[in-house]
Write an enzyme that holds these catalytic residues in place. Structure first.
Site, short mmCIF file in Angstrom:
data_model
loop_
_atom_site.label_atom_id
_atom_site.label_comp_id
_atom_site.label_asym_id
_atom_site.label_seq_id
_atom_site.Cartn_x
_atom_site.Cartn_y
_atom_site.Cartn_z
N GLU A 128 0.83 -1.22 0.00
CA GLU A 128 0.00 0.00 0.00
C GLU A 128 0.86 1.25 0.00
O GLU A 128 0.55 2.24 -0.65
CB GLU A 128 -0.90 0.02 1.24
N THR A 181 -4.58 7.67 -6.07
CA THR A 181 -4.73 7.78 -4.61
C THR A 181 -3.82 8.88 -4.09
O THR A 181 -4.19 9.66 -3.20
CB THR A 181 -4.41 6.43 -3.94
#
Ligand code: HSE
Length: 308
Positions: A128, A181
């Site tokens: 991530e 993101t």
């Protein structure tokens, strides 16, 4: 040589009020990796999924996950990974987490499960971080553990699996708009207004209480976001009008999925989720924005060994 085949599910982060601290796992949609270990010291990643991914393994989220696992467990090995099935990157349903969770879970299985479930999540969070520039676990934790997961704290990591009352379904639409993101995080303010914070912690408490008590109405009205959504919804044309229509059609809530641009509706019946999906499809179709739409069950199952 030892080989495993691993599945990890797609996931939706934030659930409205739970920015960076809540996420849920979806059923059936996810990534499949075939992972082997043998004597040696190296890593190869072969992509047989048909989904385009970076050629450079330093840009693949699996790489830091494998390295973190080896570092945490004090092992060295030749690790060979074949990506068999892959969620499209940028689809808003935790594509990078599904690979990261599958890689972390697969490594743990290959080495006889030396790590706890929480430490498997810690490994997956490395992926991530590569994908989004942050160590958030709101996709990685549900992708590993399944169900709805609350990250009560990050220092130290404190993960709480919340009950999923009844049959929950999500309609998720991925409009083909490019919002990374990293970009969606960079537009957020560094400080939070007190009024917004009060609304947010009321909603987080309400959502947890609603999930534990099975109070579906409370779940729905708590899934509001006063922190990230006011900034991020500008990436999604007609967001407020769309939500009004989706809620009128019987869904419990509609929010941005993770950092967007995907949007999801939560419903307590498959037919209601289908109705929400149809409304979302019409919305983006009227705007001439191409999209992909899925209606998927919320799943209690996370990463696991698979035969296919
Ligand atoms: N919680 C993260 C964010 C999720 O909203 O930026 C990214 O998918």
């Amino acid at each position: 040589m030892k080989t495993v085949r691993v599945f990890a599910p797609a996931s939706i982060a934030n659930l409205g009020c739970g920015f960076d601290i809540m996420g849920l796992a979806l059923d059936e949609v996810g990534d499949v990796l075939e992972m082997s270990v043998s004597e040696g010291d190296g890593l190869t990643i072969k992509n047989e999924s048909g989904v385009p991914l970076p050629e450079d393994i330093e840009q693949n989220v699996i790489t830091p996950v494998v390295r973190k696992f080896l570092e945490m467990t004090g092992n060295r090995a030749q690790v060979d990974v074949v990506i068999k099935r892959k969620i499209y990157p940028g689809s808003g349903i935790g594509s990078s987490s599904a690979s990261s969770a599958a890689a972390a879970f697969g490594m743990n299985e290959l080495f006889g499960c030396p790590l706890s479930e929480e430490d498997v999540v810690v490994c997956a969070m490395e992926g991530e971080n590569l994908a989004s520039g942050g160590y958030h676990a709101d996709n990685a934790a549900p992708a590993v553990m399944g169900g709805i997961v609350l990250i009560r704290g990050y220092e130290p990591l404190d993960l709480i699996k919340l009950p999923v009352p009844g049959d929950f379904y999500c309609a998720v639409i991925h409009p083909k708009l490019v919002v990374s993101t990293k970009e969606a995080r960079s537009i957020l303010p560094k400080k939070v207004d007190m009024h917004a914070a009060i609304a947010q912690w009321g909603n987080v408490g309400g959502l947890v209480a609603g999930l534990y008590s099975g109070n579906i109405g409370l779940v729905g009205r708590s899934m509001r976001d006063s922190i990230a959504e006011p900034y991020r919804k500008s990436f999604i044309p007609g967001f407020d009008e769309l939500r009004e229509k989706v809620l009128e059609s019987g869904s419990l809530a509609m929010n941005i999925a993770g950092s967007g641009p995907s949007v999801f509706a939560l419903a307590n019946r498959y037919e209601k989720a289908q109705r929400a999906g149809a409304i979302m499809e019409k919305h983006f179709s009227d705007l001439d924005i191409p999209y992909e739409c899925y209606v998927v069950k919320v799943s209690n199952r996370g990463a696991r060994l698979t035969a296919y």
